[in-house]
Design a protein around this motif. Structure first.
Motif, short mmCIF file in Angstrom:
data_model
loop_
_atom_site.label_atom_id
_atom_site.label_comp_id
_atom_site.label_asym_id
_atom_site.label_seq_id
_atom_site.Cartn_x
_atom_site.Cartn_y
_atom_site.Cartn_z
N THR A 152 0.84 -1.19 0.00
CA THR A 152 0.00 0.00 0.00
C THR A 152 0.87 1.25 0.00
O THR A 152 1.89 1.31 0.70
CB THR A 152 -0.91 0.01 1.24
OG1 THR A 152 -1.62 -1.21 1.29
CG2 THR A 152 -1.89 1.16 1.20
N THR A 153 0.47 2.24 -0.76
CA THR A 153 1.24 3.48 -0.82
C THR A 153 1.08 4.27 0.49
O THR A 153 0.08 4.13 1.18
CB THR A 153 0.79 4.37 -1.99
OG1 THR A 153 -0.58 4.70 -1.80
CG2 THR A 153 0.96 3.65 -3.32
N VAL A 154 2.08 5.08 0.79
CA VAL A 154 2.06 5.89 2.00
C VAL A 154 0.94 6.92 1.93
O VAL A 154 0.28 7.22 2.94
CB VAL A 154 3.43 6.58 2.21
CG1 VAL A 154 3.40 7.51 3.39
CG2 VAL A 154 4.52 5.54 2.39
N GLY A 155 0.68 7.44 0.75
CA GLY A 155 -0.39 8.42 0.59
C GLY A 155 -1.76 7.84 0.92
O GLY A 155 -2.58 8.51 1.55
N MET A 156 -2.00 6.60 0.51
CA MET A 156 -3.28 5.96 0.81
C MET A 156 -3.39 5.68 2.31
O MET A 156 -4.45 5.85 2.89
CB MET A 156 -3.42 4.67 0.00
CG MET A 156 -4.79 4.06 0.09
SD MET A 156 -6.13 5.15 -0.41
CE MET A 156 -5.79 5.32 -2.15
N GLU A 157 -2.29 5.25 2.92
CA GLU A 157 -2.30 5.00 4.36
C GLU A 157 -2.58 6.30 5.12
O GLU A 157 -3.35 6.32 6.08
CB GLU A 157 -0.97 4.41 4.81
CG GLU A 157 -0.92 4.08 6.28
CD GLU A 157 0.42 3.50 6.70
OE1 GLU A 157 0.46 2.88 7.77
OE2 GLU A 157 1.41 3.67 5.97
N ARG A 158 -2.00 7.39 4.66
CA ARG A 158 -2.22 8.68 5.31
C ARG A 158 -3.67 9.13 5.15
O ARG A 158 -4.28 9.64 6.09
CB ARG A 158 -1.28 9.74 4.73
CG ARG A 158 -1.56 11.12 5.32
CD ARG A 158 -0.59 12.12 4.84
NE ARG A 158 0.58 11.96 5.70
CZ ARG A 158 1.63 12.75 5.65
NH1 ARG A 158 1.69 13.71 4.79
NH2 ARG A 158 2.63 12.57 6.46
N LYS A 159 -4.24 8.92 3.96
CA LYS A 159 -5.62 9.31 3.72
C LYS A 159 -6.58 8.56 4.65
O LYS A 159 -7.47 9.16 5.26
CB LYS A 159 -5.99 9.03 2.27
CG LYS A 159 -7.35 9.56 1.85
CD LYS A 159 -7.69 9.17 0.42
CE LYS A 159 -6.84 9.92 -0.56
NZ LYS A 159 -7.22 9.69 -1.97
N VAL A 160 -6.37 7.25 4.80
CA VAL A 160 -7.22 6.44 5.69
C VAL A 160 -6.99 6.85 7.14
O VAL A 160 -7.94 6.96 7.93
CB VAL A 160 -6.95 4.94 5.47
CG1 VAL A 160 -7.66 4.09 6.51
CG2 VAL A 160 -7.39 4.52 4.08
N SER A 161 -5.74 7.13 7.52
CA SER A 161 -5.43 7.57 8.88
C SER A 161 -6.13 8.88 9.20
O SER A 161 -6.66 9.05 10.30
CB SER A 161 -3.93 7.75 9.06
OG SER A 161 -3.26 6.54 8.87
N GLU A 162 -6.15 9.80 8.26
CA GLU A 162 -6.81 11.08 8.49
C GLU A 162 -8.33 10.92 8.63
O GLU A 162 -8.96 11.61 9.43
CB GLU A 162 -6.47 12.05 7.36
CG GLU A 162 -5.04 12.54 7.42
CD GLU A 162 -4.65 13.40 6.23
OE1 GLU A 162 -5.46 13.55 5.29
OE2 GLU A 162 -3.52 13.90 6.24
N ILE A 163 -8.92 9.99 7.88
CA ILE A 163 -10.36 9.73 8.02
C ILE A 163 -10.65 9.18 9.42
O ILE A 163 -11.62 9.58 10.07
CB ILE A 163 -10.84 8.74 6.93
CG1 ILE A 163 -10.79 9.40 5.55
CG2 ILE A 163 -12.24 8.24 7.22
CD1 ILE A 163 -11.04 8.45 4.40
N ILE A 164 -9.80 8.29 9.90
CA ILE A 164 -10.00 7.70 11.22
C ILE A 164 -9.84 8.75 12.31
O ILE A 164 -10.66 8.85 13.23
CB ILE A 164 -9.01 6.53 11.44
CG1 ILE A 164 -9.34 5.38 10.49
CG2 ILE A 164 -9.02 6.06 12.89
CD1 ILE A 164 -8.28 4.30 10.43
N LEU A 165 -8.79 9.56 12.21
CA LEU A 165 -8.56 10.60 13.21
C LEU A 165 -9.63 11.68 13.17
O LEU A 165 -10.02 12.23 14.21
CB LEU A 165 -7.17 11.21 13.03
CG LEU A 165 -6.00 10.26 13.35
CD1 LEU A 165 -4.68 10.90 12.93
CD2 LEU A 165 -6.00 9.89 14.81
#
Length: 151
Positions: free
Chosen positions: A111-124
């Motif tokens: 998984t790309t870091v950008g996608m991980e960051r996008k999902v992390s931001e949705i969770i936060l």
């Protein structure tokens, strides 16, 4: 010449042995069976980490698989899209027990870091605490030199 048996007419222990074998087989399957089940139902290869994670009573497992445009995303065992993730987390936030839960994000290596960051931001953004899950790292002195770390 007539052959006669030397055993009693009803050797009870001989009839009990197959039942004992069956009982032991069922018991063995009940003990070993859960080891073959995946916890979240989605298989991803997470990167290694040298830190051990503690167990949480109330936790929500979000699994992020590989994918550039639309990744494989699961909340528990339920597949969701990026758009549905926010709604699912908001629905869980209304539950009193789950509002105190922590979200464990399991991200695949591909998984790309950008996608991980996008999902992390949705969770936060939903107001949950976030923890990234990784494999425990094997100390170098215990590693087999015949197996490369990339395997």
């Amino acid at each position: 010449m007539k052959l006669e048996t030397t055993l009693n007419e009803r050797p009870g222990f001989l009839h009990a042995l197959p039942l004992f074998d069956l009982f032991m087989l069922v018991t063995l399957l009940l003990f070993i069976g859960p080891m073959f089940l995946s916890q979240s139902g989605v298989s991803v290869e997470v990167p290694s980490s040298q830190f051990q994670m503690q167990r949480y009573r109330e936790s929500i497992v979000v699994t992020l698989g590989p994918g550039e445009v639309e990744p494989s995303l699961h909340v528990g065992r339920q597949a969701v899209s990026l758009r549905e993730l926010q709604e699912k987390l908001d629905a869980l936030k209304t539950d009193e027990v789950m509002s105190r839960a922590i979200v464990l994000l399991k991200t695949d290596i591909g998984t790309t870091v950008g996608m991980e960051r996008k999902v992390s931001e949705i969770i936060l953004k939903s107001g949950f605490r976030l923890a990234l899950v990784g494999r425990s790292e094997i100390p170098t002195e215990l590693q087999d030199p015949a197996i490369s770390p990339a395997e």
